[in-house]
Design an enzyme around this catalytic site. Structure first.
Site, PDB file in Angstrom:
ATOM      1  N   ARG A 295      -8.666   0.998   2.815  1.00 42.63           N
ATOM      2  CA  ARG A 295      -8.158   2.319   3.179  1.00 42.63           C
ATOM      3  C   ARG A 295      -9.001   3.421   2.524  1.00 42.63           C
ATOM      4  NH1 ARG A 295      -3.775   4.858   5.681  1.00 42.63           N
ATOM      5  NH2 ARG A 295      -2.912   2.870   6.317  1.00 42.63           N
ATOM      6  N   GLU A 707       2.987   9.802   2.765  1.00 43.00           N
ATOM      7  CA  GLU A 707       1.853   9.754   1.845  1.00 43.00           C
ATOM      8  C   GLU A 707       0.872  10.924   1.960  1.00 43.00           C
ATOM      9  OE1 GLU A 707       1.152   5.607   3.266  1.00 43.00           O
ATOM     10  OE2 GLU A 707       0.475   5.315   1.214  1.00 43.00           O
TER      11      GLU A 707
HETATM   12  N1  MTE Z   1       9.582   9.420  -1.584  1.00 41.24           N
HETATM   13  C1  MTE Z   1      10.470   9.144  -2.557  1.00 41.24           C
HETATM   14  N2  MTE Z   1      11.415  10.054  -2.839  1.00 41.24           N
HETATM   15  N3  MTE Z   1      10.423   7.979  -3.265  1.00 41.24           N
HETATM   16  C2  MTE Z   1       9.460   7.040  -3.023  1.00 41.24           C
HETATM   17  O1  MTE Z   1       9.434   5.988  -3.659  1.00 41.24           O
HETATM   18  N4  MTE Z   1       7.462   6.428  -1.683  1.00 41.24           N
HETATM   19  C3  MTE Z   1       6.341   6.927  -0.900  1.00 41.24           C
HETATM   20  C4  MTE Z   1       6.840   7.829   0.212  1.00 41.24           C
HETATM   21  N5  MTE Z   1       7.757   8.822  -0.287  1.00 41.24           N
HETATM   22  C5  MTE Z   1       8.489   7.311  -1.994  1.00 41.24           C
HETATM   23  C6  MTE Z   1       8.615   8.530  -1.278  1.00 41.24           C
HETATM   24  C7  MTE Z   1       5.499   5.895  -0.314  1.00 41.24           C
HETATM   25  S1  MTE Z   1       4.261   5.229  -1.234  1.00 41.24           S
HETATM   26  C8  MTE Z   1       5.634   5.516   1.000  1.00 41.24           C
HETATM   27  S2  MTE Z   1       4.577   4.407   1.709  1.00 41.24           S
HETATM   28  C9  MTE Z   1       6.693   6.062   1.850  1.00 41.24           C
HETATM   29  O2  MTE Z   1       7.515   6.995   1.160  1.00 41.24           O
HETATM   30  C10 MTE Z   1       7.537   4.929   2.407  1.00 41.24           C
HETATM   31  O3  MTE Z   1       8.555   5.377   3.219  1.00 41.24           O
HETATM   32  P1  MTE Z   1       8.407   5.751   4.774  1.00 41.24           P
HETATM   33  O4  MTE Z   1       7.407   4.839   5.374  1.00 41.24           O
HETATM   34  O5  MTE Z   1       9.773   5.507   5.290  1.00 41.24           O
HETATM   35  O6  MTE Z   1       8.019   7.172   4.839  1.00 41.24           O
HETATM   36  N1  HPA Z   2      -0.685   0.644   3.458  1.00 43.41           N
HETATM   37  C1  HPA Z   2       0.286   0.202   2.639  1.00 43.41           C
HETATM   38  N2  HPA Z   2       0.503  -1.054   2.398  1.00 43.41           N
HETATM   39  C2  HPA Z   2      -0.283  -1.952   2.995  1.00 43.41           C
HETATM   40  C3  HPA Z   2      -1.305  -1.566   3.865  1.00 43.41           C
HETATM   41  C4  HPA Z   2      -1.519  -0.191   4.103  1.00 43.41           C
HETATM   42  O1  HPA Z   2      -2.409   0.226   4.863  1.00 43.41           O
HETATM   43  N3  HPA Z   2      -1.921  -2.674   4.313  1.00 43.41           N
HETATM   44  C5  HPA Z   2      -1.285  -3.705   3.714  1.00 43.41           C
HETATM   45  N4  HPA Z   2      -0.292  -3.282   2.923  1.00 43.41           N
HETATM   46 MO1  MOS Z   3       3.260   3.293   0.036  1.00 46.54          MO
HETATM   47  S1  MOS Z   3       1.696   3.200  -1.284  1.00 46.54           S
HETATM   48  O1  MOS Z   3       2.319   2.576   1.338  1.00 46.54           O
HETATM   49  O2  MOS Z   3       4.233   2.035  -0.564  1.00 46.54           O
END
Ligand code: MTE
Ligand code: HPA
Ligand code: MOS
Length: 774
Positions: A295, A707
């Site tokens: 990534r 993210e």
């Molecule tokens: N927001 C909060 N409040 N707490 C969390 O742990 N994790 C982040 C993001 N926002 C997180 C957060 C990460 S790393 C990811 S990948 C996404 O939330 C995962 O949730 P989603 O795919 O439902 O957006």
């Molecule tokens: N994002 C987060 N987690 C993952 C990914 C990615 O692109 N690929 C495999 N695990």
């Molecule tokens: Mo988020 S780093 O893809 O859990």
């Protein structure tokens, strides 16, 4: 917050509950010559002291590559590696038992830096390159070339709820696992393999996590495996909740990167060539390091078109805890490199970096293909740039900043705008799938199960909204269940920001099936009352808690009244749904394809005030404009954007991780590790969602949000660099790494002052020119 939310540690258990503890390695690299657990086992209150020999199944918890032991065998390879497990009636008995464990070690040489790993060629996985065009040729013919190196630091997740798991034995081989995990199916699989039982004996449930941020995508598995093993051995409920300091020492972090770049550009600052070498500190085992490096390589372009480009990624093996997923998943580390490059080009050409950014953006119809071959469709960069430059009054404030800097010696201001283009989808393409199970009950209430987990990002709220909207009912009718592997099996991690995209679609699929069954039966009910003009299934709609024949609107029945009829008419009110992301495909060996379903875009303008004498800085104002398509929930989305930005500011400024020369983490508590607090929030924080930009082909035209906003914080880092540079009238390039701690800032200012004084003694009387901001 009401305190009503039940986290794992709040689950009520009977008096049989035992406390679990993990005994971990105090050495970064050592051979285990011998160990003795007898004394620890004899301590009153202690129910189990386990070593690797007590594992009934496979001693493994590697998520992708099977290179991670659950309990050490004859060697330890990082401080924090699990060696033994203890279960006792009380915490203090665990601590006492741990003191009675004796181990003899033979110390070995530890690799603690990326440079050392490079010297020893200690690679963790295959080296891969993504390449387009003729990079060497384009570099040779470029009017200007800049080379350099950038270090970006590690980052601790600092979820408020540390790693925790509760296991309760069931009948026979059954085990019920309450884990704070982003990936219940993987936790289930690893426990099954560890215990040597079928996955159908293991139920993993996640009501919610108290934050995860990627730190529980794979590394919640560890605590869960240890707890399961103790539960299996004692046949009693067992809970392990890591102390904060242990959590910080044991678990992996965001990967440190050491990156080299060489870029070619013309007099206007337009890039023609770029060569990147990315090196990451993977830690002791593979974990997700390969995907994270991938990534990073897919985001080293950020928002910029570079016709000739190559990027090579190397993941290095060190004697530190295995580094892991962290919001952005390598994206921040990749983007920081090209954002440095753009900033350096601007300083070299004495132009405003904003101008160089704009000139290099991916185009709308031309220059719109990334280095890996994906077309940047629905490019919102120009829309966002123009709106944000205007709403943030960038040009006016740039002048004001220059004026301020000309009149103050010990305070300097800095300003920067940076973009984000972030690819949405797991780059491991098959992971882009989700399942759901939706039950409707006779009273008209709806229970939604899906594969995603809640960690504070608001996923369950969004899913509840999606379900209510698709079913045409009020929110109160819908409840989203705790995530449970016995309801929806074989799920992917909730990660890659794709939680709502994937699970929202799976839930919609299940509800569409239910609606068509119900519509068919209700059309019959209506027709029986009006045999002369039959109701057709296709004209039955679900709206405002009613089921209505669109063609004969007087024919309607309340949703709740209709459900008992469904049971009488033997209609199944339970359905599963499934979704897989269409149109993606990526060949990681060739480095070519379409890894992403779409891109999320955003930009931020940050202004900082820097105290030149102390290196202390304050964020005066931040303006963010971010693209979330048609927002499912603006409150949640703005929360994610602001939270992500601030978390990124932490990574860019104060969060510094240090190990000593023996591989011990020195920054293992909040008094030595500085995450952002209220003081660090911009004094004036203006966040807006880009309007009128529905996202094609996603759940209710929304876009992932989670993210991408973290990387908007690079504007804070570069605003600080701008202010530092102003301390020497923008005449010299400051040396700068990430995080820009007070120390980095002060040293950088010192070096600039030296250069300035050397220059002044050489060239008495010459006035240093101010940077022009055309
Ligand atoms: N927001 C909060 N409040 N707490 C969390 O742990 N994790 C982040 C993001 N926002 C997180 C957060 C990460 S790393 C990811 S990948 C996404 O939330 C995962 O949730 P989603 O795919 O439902 O957006
Ligand atoms: N994002 C987060 N987690 C993952 C990914 C990615 O692109 N690929 C495999 N695990
Ligand atoms: Mo988020 S780093 O893809 O859990």
């Amino acid at each position: 917050m009401t305190g009503e939310a039940v986290y794992v540690d709040d689950i009520l258990v009977n008096e049989q509950l035992l406390v679990g503890r993990v005994v971990y390695s105090p050495h970064a690299h050592a051979r285990i010559k011998s160990f003795d657990l007898t004394k620890a086992k004899q301590l009153p209150g202690v129910h189990a002291v386990l070593c690797h020999k007590d594992i009934p199944g496979h001693n493994q918890m590697g998520p992708v590559v099977k290179d991670e032991l659950c309990l050490a065998v004859d060697e330890v390879t990082f401080v924090g590696q699990a060696m033994f497990l203890i279960a006792a009636e009380h915490e203090d008995q665990c601590v006492e038992a741990e003191r009675l464990v004796s181990v003899e070690y033979e110390l070995r040489e530890a690799i603690l830096e990326i440079e050392t790993a490079i010297e020893k060629n200690n690679l963790l996985g295959p080296v891969r390159t993504i390449e387009r065009g003729n990079v060497e040729g384009a570099l040779r013919s470029a009017p200007h070339v800049i080379k350099g190196e950038l270090r970006t630091g590690a980052q601790e997740h600092w979820y408020l709820e540390s790693q925790v798991c509760l296991c309760i034995p069931g009948e026979g081989r059954e085990i019920n696992v309450f884990s704070s995990t982003q990936h219940p199916s993987e936790t289930q699989a690893l426990i099954a393999e560890l215990l040597g039982i079928g996955k159908h004996e293991v139920v993993v449930e996640v009501r919610r996590m108290g934050g995860a941020f990627g730190g529980k995508e794979t590394q919640a598995n560890h605590t869960a495996c240890w707890t399961a093993l103790l539960c299996w051995a004692t046949r009693r409920p067992v809970k392990i909740r890591l102390f904060r300091d242990d959590d910080m020492k044991i678990t992996g972090k965001r990967h440190r990167f050491l990156s080299q770049y060489e870029v070619g550009f013309d007099d206007e600052g337009v890039l023609s060539a770029a060569k990147f070498d990315l090196n990451s500190d993977g830690g002791a085992t593979v974990d997700l390091s390969m995907a994270i490096m991938e990534r990073a390589k897919l985001h080293v372009d950020n928002a910029y078109y570079v016709p000739n480009m190559s990027v090579t990624g190397r993941v290095w093996k060190t004697n530190l805890p295995s580094n892991t997923a962290f919001r952005g998943f390598g994206g921040p580390q990749g983007m920081a490199v090209i954002e440095t490059v753009i900033d350096r080009i601007a300083r070299y050409l004495k132009k405003d970096p904003a101008e160089i950014r704009f000139k290099n953006f991916y185009g709308l119809d031309t220059n719109d293909v990334t280095h890996y071959g994906e077309v940047v469709e629905n490019n919102r960069l120009f829309l966002i740039y123009h709106q944000l430059m205007q709403s943030s009054e960038y040009q006016k404030r740039r002048k004001a900043v220059n004026e301020f800097n000309a009149s103050y010696e010990f305070y300097k201001k800095g300003l920067a705008i940076t973009p984000v283009k972030f690819g949405i989808s797991f780059t491991t393409s098959f992971l882009n799938q989700a399942g759901a199970l939706v039950n409707v009950y006779k009273d008209g209430t709806i229970l939604v199960n899906h594969g995603g987990t809640e960690m504070g990002q608001g996923l369950h709220t969004k899913i509840q909204q999606v379900a209510a909207a698709v079913f045409g009912v009020s929110l109160e009718r819908v409840k989203v269940n705790a995530t449970n592997t016995s309801k929806v099996p074989n799920t992917s991690a909730t990660a890659a920001s794709a939680g709502t995209d994937l699970n929202g679609m799976a839930v919609k699929h299940a509800i569409d099936i239910l609606k068509s069954r119900i519509a068919e039966a209700i059309a019959q009910v209506f027709t029986e009352k009006h045999p002369a003009s039959p109701s057709l299934q296709d004209s039955v709609i679900f709206q405002d808690d009613y089921i209505i024949d669109e063609k004969h609107p007087e024919r309607k029945i309340a949703f709740a009244d209709a459900m008992p009829l469904m049971q009488l008419r033997q209609v199944s009110l339970s359905a599963t749904g499934f979704y897989r992301t269409p149109d993606i495909g990526w060949d990681k060996e060739k480095g070519h394809g379409r890894p992403f379903h779409y891109y999320a875009f955003g930009m931020a303008v940050t202004e900082v005030l820097l105290d030149v004498l102390t290196g202390h800085h304050t964020i005066l104002r931040t303006d963010i404009l971010h693209d979330v398509g048609d927002s499912l929930n603006p409150g949640i989305d703005i929360g994610q954007i602001e939270g992500g930005y601030i978390q990124g500011v932490g990574w860019c400024t104060t969060e510094e991780i240090k190990w000593d020369d023996k591989g011990n983490l020195m920054t293992h508590s909040p008094d030595t590790y500085k995450i952002p607090s209220v003081q660090d929030i911009p004094r004036d924080f203006r966040t807006a969602l880009l309007q009128g930009v529905p996202n094609p082909n996603t759940i209710r035209k929304s876009k992932a949000v989670a993210e991408p906003p973290l990387m908007l914080a690079l504007s804070a880092w570069l605003a600080i660099k701008d202010a530092v540079s102003a301390a020497a009238q923008h005449e010299f390039e400051p040396e700068f790494s990430l995080p820009a701690t007070n120390e980095v800032i002060l040293l950088s200012i010192e070096k600039l002052k030296q250069k300035t004084s050397e220059r002044v003694t050489e060239d008495v009387g010459a006035k240093p020119p101010l940077v022009s901001s055309k």
